[in-house]
Design a protein around this motif. Structure first.
Motif, PDB file in Angstrom:
ATOM      1  N   PRO A 189       0.805  -1.234   0.000  1.00  0.00           N
ATOM      2  CA  PRO A 189       0.000   0.000   0.000  1.00  0.00           C
ATOM      3  C   PRO A 189       0.835   1.279   0.000  1.00  0.00           C
ATOM      4  O   PRO A 189       0.503   2.236  -0.692  1.00  0.00           O
ATOM      5  CB  PRO A 189      -0.814  -0.126   1.289  1.00  0.00           C
ATOM      6  CG  PRO A 189      -0.923  -1.585   1.522  1.00  0.00           C
ATOM      7  CD  PRO A 189       0.371  -2.168   1.043  1.00  0.00           C
ATOM      8  N   ILE A 190       1.929   1.312   0.759  1.00  0.00           N
ATOM      9  CA  ILE A 190       2.745   2.522   0.837  1.00  0.00           C
ATOM     10  C   ILE A 190       3.388   2.831  -0.513  1.00  0.00           C
ATOM     11  O   ILE A 190       3.466   3.993  -0.943  1.00  0.00           O
ATOM     12  CB  ILE A 190       3.829   2.393   1.947  1.00  0.00           C
ATOM     13  CG1 ILE A 190       4.616   3.704   2.081  1.00  0.00           C
ATOM     14  CG2 ILE A 190       4.762   1.228   1.639  1.00  0.00           C
ATOM     15  CD1 ILE A 190       3.800   4.886   2.536  1.00  0.00           C
ATOM     16  N   SER A 192       2.191   1.880  -3.409  1.00  0.00           N
ATOM     17  CA  SER A 192       1.077   2.290  -4.271  1.00  0.00           C
ATOM     18  C   SER A 192       0.749   3.773  -4.087  1.00  0.00           C
ATOM     19  O   SER A 192       0.506   4.501  -5.054  1.00  0.00           O
ATOM     20  CB  SER A 192      -0.154   1.440  -3.959  1.00  0.00           C
ATOM     21  OG  SER A 192      -1.242   1.812  -4.767  1.00  0.00           O
ATOM     22  N   LYS A 193       0.758   4.230  -2.838  1.00  0.00           N
ATOM     23  CA  LYS A 193       0.478   5.640  -2.549  1.00  0.00           C
ATOM     24  C   LYS A 193       1.537   6.550  -3.154  1.00  0.00           C
ATOM     25  O   LYS A 193       1.225   7.624  -3.672  1.00  0.00           O
ATOM     26  CB  LYS A 193       0.389   5.856  -1.036  1.00  0.00           C
ATOM     27  CG  LYS A 193      -0.862   5.272  -0.401  1.00  0.00           C
ATOM     28  CD  LYS A 193      -0.899   5.539   1.092  1.00  0.00           C
ATOM     29  CE  LYS A 193      -2.164   4.960   1.724  1.00  0.00           C
ATOM     30  NZ  LYS A 193      -2.203   5.190   3.195  1.00  0.00           N
ATOM     31  N   VAL A 194       2.806   6.108  -3.096  1.00  0.00           N
ATOM     32  CA  VAL A 194       3.892   6.900  -3.676  1.00  0.00           C
ATOM     33  C   VAL A 194       3.701   7.018  -5.195  1.00  0.00           C
ATOM     34  O   VAL A 194       3.838   8.101  -5.772  1.00  0.00           O
ATOM     35  CB  VAL A 194       5.264   6.271  -3.360  1.00  0.00           C
ATOM     36  CG1 VAL A 194       6.372   6.970  -4.154  1.00  0.00           C
ATOM     37  CG2 VAL A 194       5.549   6.349  -1.868  1.00  0.00           C
ATOM     38  N   HIS A 196       0.902   6.757  -6.880  1.00  0.00           N
ATOM     39  CA  HIS A 196      -0.262   7.622  -7.130  1.00  0.00           C
ATOM     40  C   HIS A 196       0.111   9.088  -6.974  1.00  0.00           C
ATOM     41  O   HIS A 196      -0.294   9.937  -7.783  1.00  0.00           O
ATOM     42  CB  HIS A 196      -1.407   7.271  -6.186  1.00  0.00           C
ATOM     43  CG  HIS A 196      -2.229   6.119  -6.638  1.00  0.00           C
ATOM     44  ND1 HIS A 196      -3.101   6.210  -7.704  1.00  0.00           N
ATOM     45  CD2 HIS A 196      -2.320   4.838  -6.192  1.00  0.00           C
ATOM     46  CE1 HIS A 196      -3.691   5.036  -7.900  1.00  0.00           C
ATOM     47  NE2 HIS A 196      -3.235   4.198  -7.000  1.00  0.00           N
ATOM     48  N   PHE A 197       0.874   9.388  -5.939  1.00  0.00           N
ATOM     49  CA  PHE A 197       1.282  10.775  -5.695  1.00  0.00           C
ATOM     50  C   PHE A 197       2.131  11.303  -6.839  1.00  0.00           C
ATOM     51  O   PHE A 197       1.916  12.414  -7.330  1.00  0.00           O
ATOM     52  CB  PHE A 197       2.054  10.876  -4.373  1.00  0.00           C
ATOM     53  CG  PHE A 197       2.573  12.265  -4.089  1.00  0.00           C
ATOM     54  CD1 PHE A 197       1.712  13.252  -3.595  1.00  0.00           C
ATOM     55  CD2 PHE A 197       3.899  12.582  -4.339  1.00  0.00           C
ATOM     56  CE1 PHE A 197       2.188  14.537  -3.338  1.00  0.00           C
ATOM     57  CE2 PHE A 197       4.372  13.867  -4.084  1.00  0.00           C
ATOM     58  CZ  PHE A 197       3.518  14.836  -3.596  1.00  0.00           C
ATOM     59  N   GLU A 200      -0.006  11.734 -10.078  1.00  0.00           N
ATOM     60  CA  GLU A 200      -0.934  12.859 -10.055  1.00  0.00           C
ATOM     61  C   GLU A 200      -0.221  14.202 -10.169  1.00  0.00           C
ATOM     62  O   GLU A 200      -0.843  15.224 -10.448  1.00  0.00           O
ATOM     63  CB  GLU A 200      -1.759  12.829  -8.758  1.00  0.00           C
ATOM     64  CG  GLU A 200      -2.756  11.679  -8.722  1.00  0.00           C
ATOM     65  CD  GLU A 200      -3.404  11.512  -7.345  1.00  0.00           C
ATOM     66  OE1 GLU A 200      -2.981  12.224  -6.411  1.00  0.00           O
ATOM     67  OE2 GLU A 200      -4.306  10.681  -7.219  1.00  0.00           O
TER      68      GLU A 200
END
Length: 203
Positions: A189-190, A192-194, A196-197, A200
């Motif tokens: 998850p971490i 994945s968040k990176v 996505h950030f 974007e």
């Protein structure tokens, strides 16, 4: 505009307080040159609301027709006019390639089934066909650039007439292949968040 000002001062050696000359030349490619993509991005954002309405009514046959137009106008016709020495007479389609053609094709690809567990056979077929077609396009572009350089009398005289003439297929393929890979990629998850950030906040 701010970044273009740094380019104006550092690259061309103008004074930091030469605001008059800067604004005079702001709309010329000599000032915006290094940051052309930022200006292109602004143009893309301005037409984005219209693109949303266009894709809402487009069907598969419309995308197929658009792809044929892209290959013909950006590829085949560009090569033909280059060989005949007509220069870039192109045109209506060339003006809309980056801002309309690629975003619309990207929207179509973004909505294709990419789950290898459900569409394994079709996805593998698309990947293999796209890879072969892309390799042919890259080899064709390489040959044409080499041929033109030889024709002009050596590599010091090489130009970029044919450099992007075969880019439509590889561009679409790379986007599709990366999307298939990302959709089926399992990551913490971490991480994945990176991703996505970064995604974007990237052009």
């Amino acid at each position: 505009v701010v970044m273009s000002y740094f380019y104006f001062v550092i690259f061309y050696g103008n004074r930091w307080n030469d605001f008059g000359l800067f604004f005079e030349q702001l709309c010329t490619r000599y000032v915006t040159g290094l940051y052309w993509f930022l200006y292109e991005y602004i143009g893309y954002l301005l037409i984005l609301p219209f693109l949303r309405k266009i894709v809402a009514t487009m069907e598969k046959k419309d995308y197929q027709y658009l792809l044929i137009m892209g290959v013909f106008f950006k590829g085949m016709l560009n090569v033909a006019t280059g060989i005949l020495g007509w220069g870039n007479i192109l045109i209506p389609f060339r003006m809309s390639v980056d801002a309309i053609f690629y975003p619309l094709m990207g929207d179509y690809i973004a909505n294709l089934p990419c789950d290898v567990h459900k569409e394994s056979g079709r996805i593998k077929k698309n990947i293999i066909f796209g890879l072969i077609a892309s390799c042919i396009c890259v080899l064709a572009a390489t040959y044409m650039v080499h041929w033109e350089a030889y024709k002009l009398g050596g590599y010091n005289e090489s130009r970029e007439t044919y450099l992007a003439s075969f880019s439509v297929i590889p561009t679409i393929y790379v986007f599709y292949a990366i999307r298939v890979w990302c959709v089926n990629l399992q990551m913490p998850p971490i991480v994945s968040k990176v991703f996505h950030f970064i995604g974007e906040n990237s052009f």
